[in-house]
Motif scaffolding. Structure first.
Motif, PDB file in Angstrom:
ATOM      1  N   ASN A 127      -0.940 -88.500   2.420  1.00  0.00           N
ATOM      2  CA  ASN A 127      -1.760 -87.291   2.370  1.00  0.00           C
ATOM      3  C   ASN A 127      -2.137 -86.752   3.748  1.00  0.00           C
ATOM      4  O   ASN A 127      -2.801 -85.727   3.843  1.00  0.00           O
ATOM      5  CB  ASN A 127      -3.014 -87.504   1.514  1.00  0.00           C
ATOM      6  CG  ASN A 127      -3.923 -88.593   2.060  1.00  0.00           C
ATOM      7  OD1 ASN A 127      -3.783 -89.051   3.188  1.00  0.00           O
ATOM      8  ND2 ASN A 127      -4.871 -89.032   1.234  1.00  0.00           N
ATOM      9  N   ASP A 240       1.253 -85.509  -2.873  1.00  0.00           N
ATOM     10  CA  ASP A 240       0.678 -86.417  -1.880  1.00  0.00           C
ATOM     11  C   ASP A 240       0.309 -87.776  -2.444  1.00  0.00           C
ATOM     12  O   ASP A 240      -0.499 -88.506  -1.865  1.00  0.00           O
ATOM     13  CB  ASP A 240      -0.550 -85.786  -1.213  1.00  0.00           C
ATOM     14  CG  ASP A 240      -0.200 -84.559  -0.397  1.00  0.00           C
ATOM     15  OD1 ASP A 240       0.994 -84.360  -0.113  1.00  0.00           O
ATOM     16  OD2 ASP A 240      -1.116 -83.800  -0.041  1.00  0.00           O
ATOM     17  N   LYS A 241       0.900 -88.153  -3.584  1.00  0.00           N
ATOM     18  CA  LYS A 241       0.605 -89.454  -4.197  1.00  0.00           C
ATOM     19  C   LYS A 241       1.897 -90.221  -4.417  1.00  0.00           C
ATOM     20  O   LYS A 241       2.923 -89.657  -4.824  1.00  0.00           O
ATOM     21  CB  LYS A 241      -0.126 -89.277  -5.534  1.00  0.00           C
ATOM     22  CG  LYS A 241      -1.479 -88.594  -5.423  1.00  0.00           C
ATOM     23  CD  LYS A 241      -2.117 -88.429  -6.789  1.00  0.00           C
ATOM     24  CE  LYS A 241      -3.461 -87.732  -6.685  1.00  0.00           C
ATOM     25  NZ  LYS A 241      -3.329 -86.341  -6.205  1.00  0.00           N
TER      26      LYS A 241
END
Length: 764
Positions: A127, A240-241
């Motif tokens: 992230n 972003d994971k």
């Protein structure tokens, strides 16, 4: 904003062609010495920045890799979109959020951009992707780039193979470093500059292997990814994971308005003595072919040759990627091997022309110009995504009207196999798509720039014939003829009056001349006869009262900028201007002899300054291409002394070392190739069997030609002034001999050049 600091990029050994190149030249806004002499009177309307980048690429390579800031237009650097004057800065220092692939070189407003597959080395989690890191300790030479990323301590190195990119990252000691590949975006960070895929499949296959298919601007891009870390964690990520290893992401429809970032990641422990290597093979055809392009990135034999597959025509659907066999790590070339081969490739190509004498800066200018002349167009042979079948395929003709006069003739003369491949690619495009392109990029439905120019390929096919290149000229005649009947050509051929913009009348008439000459050489007397009356219609574009072109609209210039180009019959052109004396007077006014200095645009806005500058009707000083052959037309008026005065003023005033060393957009090597030709004292008249001679920059030059060597020696260059405040002090070419035989009129045929030998020039 403050100006970005200059990187210490002065080559260590400027007598060695490879070491003399400075890839940073042209990356920054123009910063040249205070103009002297004629240069004080030249007016520069276009953006005053080279728009080049320092990222590694092979000669005419398909793949480049470069630090990415999102700046215009290459993705590297500091600037917002710019078309004239000084560019506005987006950043006050060089930064990067990662490293991307596929970049323009020296272009301006082309409206289509690449910068795909951003790779970012991270010490933090996914992230944090997108942060801009200052670039420290930048270094580049042909085929190699190095920097340190901000205060992370991560040393980043890049190199390239023809169809693959290689990264090497040296991390500090850490328990978990990350290599993150963002597959969700391309383009640049200016309004309307972003590109996103419309379809995508991304799959992590193993700790050291991944693959992806992205459809961007209607074109499928396939990627095969390998690392040298077979024990790292790996996987795909979305929004972003981390999604996990051994997984795939499949998007059968992506909307830019709702898209979330996605890609691949690898991560694990690192130490400074164990660099992490990442290799990416690319293809426009299939993931199998991308894998094979990676395995074949080096000249060494592959242990188990892999079959090529082509799924270009397979409808895109979830899970459509064909199963791929991962090669063992030992079959993947190392970064060091690819770096050495990049150096070898560039050293070989740069050594085709060797110069002796001059200053260290002049040799740096020269070899950097030759380097920039060999970056585009991009060779993606056997990779066309638009039609099945293998063969020559090139893209990034950005654009033909910039490169057809100097850069393509340079390829045809000194790199004839590649030049022939370029023209064969253009011929295939004409077969498949119905026309020869004026501009061609890797995007379906890309703007072909037909409003700017016409019939340019005709010039270069005749150039190729004069150089004896083995092309299918009979097939070329068919498509060159058809090409003349599209767009402006239909009105031109069916009417009797000039078509406007009047430049199309000039282009089409010259195209008819070139096609007629080629048809006659091939024995097609009917086609040659049909072209003959149209080949002289350029004369209707000349106003006999002024000796200039008639009133019309003009692209990137005015009628003065286009009035002094090469015409099929220069004697007749000069007669229409009132004779040699009158023509010379017009040229003298155009080049600013005895004129007051002018003021450049500077920072926008400048509406009055632009109109005032345009009204000067002045030479653009290599800031742009429309009039770059104009200095050489003095030859036809019997004033080669004037050619030398203008050319040497430009060579010494419009180019410099350092990042700001180009006078304007390099436009895929168009300006740089002008420098190469002019510095060796030769200039091709594109579309004619003619090479003009003038005063070279170096006292001894050796040209490695396809089947011979030409050595050029020059007496009298020691009288060349250090400055060019007085153009009359520049020596002029007094005489020339080729293998002991006097040369008349300061000109050679193409065959005389190709036969080689010893060309001796005497200047005073």
């Amino acid at each position: 904003m403050t100006a970005a600091p200059q990187a210490p990029t002065t080559p260590a050994n400027p007598t060695d062609p490879y070491a003399a190149v400075d890839p940073f030249i042209g990356c920054q806004r123009t910063e040249l010495p205070t103009p002297q002499g004629l240069a004080k009177t030249w007016w520069w309307p276009k953006a005053q920045v080279g728009n080049t980048h320092p990222g590694p690429v092979r000669p005419l390579g398909m793949v480049s890799v470069c630090p990415y800031s999102g700046a215009y237009p290459t993705g590297y650097g500091l600037y917002a979109k710019n078309t004239d004057g000084n560019p506005a800065q987006l950043f006050d220092q060089y930064v990067a959020s990662g490293f991307t692939h596929f970049h323009q070189s020296g272009t301006g407003a082309i409206r289509k951009y690449y910068n795909y597959l951003r790779v970012t080395p991270l010490l933090g989690p996914i992230n944090t992707l997108g942060k801009d890191y200052p670039l420290h300790d930048e270094y580049a030479d042909p085929g190699y780039y190095r920097c340190t990323l901000g205060d992370t301590g991560i040393q980043c190195e890049l190199t390239a193979a023809p169809k693959a990119a290689f990264h090497r990252y040296t991390f500090p000691e850490t328990k978990r470093a990350n290599l993150v590949l963002d597959c969700s975006r391309g383009g640049i960070d200016i309004p309307y500059g972003r590109t996103v895929p419309t379809l995508a499949e991304v799959e992590a296959l193993a700790p050291d292997t991944a693959r992806a298919k992205l459809v961007v601007e209607g074109v499928p891009l396939y990627v095969w990814v390998r690392t040298n870390q077979d024990a790292w964690k790996y996987g795909v990520w979305y929004d972003d994971k981390n999604v996990g290893g051994g997984r795939a992401l499949v998007f059968d429809h992506i909307r830019e308005s709702t898209m979330k970032r996605f890609g691949l990641h690898f991560g694990g422990p690192t130490s400074p003595d164990e660099p992490v290597e990442l290799a990416l093979g690319f293809s426009w055809r299939s993931t199998d072919q991308a894998r094979d392009n990676l395995l074949r990135a080096t000249d060494r034999p592959v242990a188990q040759p892999l079959p090529l597959h082509n799924d270009t025509l397979t409808p895109f659907s979830p899970g459509s990627m064909t199963p791929g066999r991962a090669a063992p790590s030992s079959d993947i070339p190392t970064f060091a091997v690819i770096h050495r081969e990049a150096e070898k490739a560039w050293s070989s190509d740069l050594a085709r022309i060797t110069v002796q004498g001059g200053t260290a800066d002049q040799r740096t200018h020269f070899y950097t110009a030759l380097y920039h002349s060999l970056i585009k167009p991009s060779d993606a042979s056997d990779e066309s995504p638009f039609w099945p079948g293998n063969g020559p395929f090139f893209y990034d003709f950005c654009t033909m009207w910039d490169i057809y006069k100097t850069q393509i003739p340079l390829l045809l003369t000194f790199y004839p196999k590649r030049g022939a491949a370029v023209l064969n690619a253009l011929l295939t495009i004409a077969e498949q798509e119905g026309n020869f392109p004026i501009g061609y990029r890797m995007a379906r439905g890309a703007d072909r720039f037909q409003s700017q120019a016409s019939a340019l390929a005709h010039v270069n096919f005749l150039d190729a014939y004069y150089r004896g290149l083995p092309l299918d000229y009979d097939l070329a005649l068919t498509y060159l003829d058809k090409d003349l009947h599209r767009a402006y050509g239909e009105a031109f051929l069916e009417g009797s009056t000039p078509v406007h913009p009047i430049v199309h009348t000039l282009d089409l008439s010259y195209g008819c001349h070139c096609l007629g000459q080629l048809a006659a050489a091939m024995g097609d007397t009917t086609l040659a006869h049909n072209m003959a009356p149209h080949a002289t219609r350029w004369q209707s574009a000349i106003d006999p009262e002024t000796g200039l072109l008639i009133d019309s609209t003009y692209y990137e210039g005015g009628r003065w900028n286009y009035s002094f180009r090469f015409f099929p019959d220069m004697d007749q052109r000069i007669a229409l201007a009132g004779g040699p004396e009158k023509y010379t007077q017009l040229l003298d006014a155009f080049f600013g002899f005895d004129c007051d200095p002018c003021t450049q645009l500077g920072d926008p806005p400048y509406p009055e300054a632009y109109a005032t500058g345009l009204a000067l009707n002045r030479f653009q000083g290599l800031n742009n291409e429309p009039d770059m052959e104009s200095p050489w037309t003095y030859h036809f008026a019997g004033r080669p002394d004037r050619t030398a005065q203008v050319v040497h003023t430009a060579l010494r005033q419009s180019f410099h070392t350092g990042r700001g060393g180009l006078p304007g957009n390099d436009d895929s090597g168009a300006i740089s190739s002008w420098y190469v030709w002019s510095a060796i004292g030769l200039f091709p008249v594109a579309g004619q069997d003619l090479i003009l001679l003038s005063v070279p920059l170096f006292p001894e030059i050796t040209l490695q030609l396809p089947e011979s060597t030409l050595t050029i020696t020059t007496d009298g260059l020691d009288a060349m002034p250090v400055t060019v405040e007085d153009p009359q002090a520049i020596p002029t070419l007094q005489s020339a001999t080729l293998n002991g035989t006097p040369i008349t009129n300061h000109r050679l045929t193409v065959q005389q050049l190709l036969d080689g030998g010893e060309l001796h020039l005497r200047c005073s």
